[in-house]
Design an enzyme around this catalytic site. Sequence first.
Site, PDB file in Angstrom:
ATOM      1  NE  ARG A   1      -1.955  -1.799   3.457  1.00 56.23           N
ATOM      2  CZ  ARG A   1      -1.637  -3.082   3.607  1.00 56.23           C
ATOM      3  NH1 ARG A   1      -2.096  -3.978   2.760  1.00 56.23           N
ATOM      4  NH2 ARG A   1      -0.871  -3.471   4.599  1.00 56.23           N
TER       5      ARG A   1
ATOM      6  CE1 TYR B   1      -1.970  -7.080  -9.877  1.00 56.32           C
ATOM      7  CE2 TYR B   1      -3.544  -8.853  -9.508  1.00 56.32           C
ATOM      8  CZ  TYR B   1      -2.277  -8.329  -9.359  1.00 56.32           C
ATOM      9  OH  TYR B   1      -1.308  -9.048  -8.698  1.00 56.32           O
TER      10      TYR B   1
END
Length: 214
Positions: free
Chosen positions: A147, A185
């Site tokens: 992250r 994605y």
Amino acid sequence: MVPETAPVGYPLFSRIRLATPSDVPFIHKLIHQMAVFERLTHLFSATESGLASTLFNSPPFQSFTVFLLEISRSPFPHLASSDFTPFLKTHNFDLPTEDPERLVFTSDPGNDVVVAGFVLFFPNYSTFLAKPGFYIEDIFVRDCYRRKGFGRMLLTAVAKQAVKMGYGRVEWVVLDWNMNAIKFYEQMGAQIMQEWRVCRLTGDALQAYSKVNM
């Protein structure tokens, strides 16, 4: 007033470079951590010797290729290469990044460099496009570095190499329960192929074909 000399945030420096045979111990540890994360340790049987004997037998991008993500608290030097020029980036975070496994993943003790992730990929081919492409077998970032944009960097490095070589696409699979990865994605521009299923022959089912008459 904040003094002009006060540091701003907590800087980290990243580098994506080609892995070498000396990186195998780190790659092996990363693959095992990935197997734990994906709840697939019952399928994990890779050894360091197995990786060393199979990963580095061809020039980069012609067969199995590994990009390694490294992190340091100091800037990386700019090093040119005929095969691949490493990607360097400076990151400024609001909080310090604590790495409880720093000693285990230190790749350059003298310069405080640690391995934070990897991506393993190799060429495939699209008959519909009549072009080669890259298939990503594994992409993984260690927990304490997630992250923060590092996964995006690894995926971008493969995509940029595909474009540079005139390849038609980059493909990979994702576990259906990993919604964070699927969302990531999709944000990267990837199309999730819902209508496709992975087919695999392995283990005894594969070995049985040694006795099949054609």
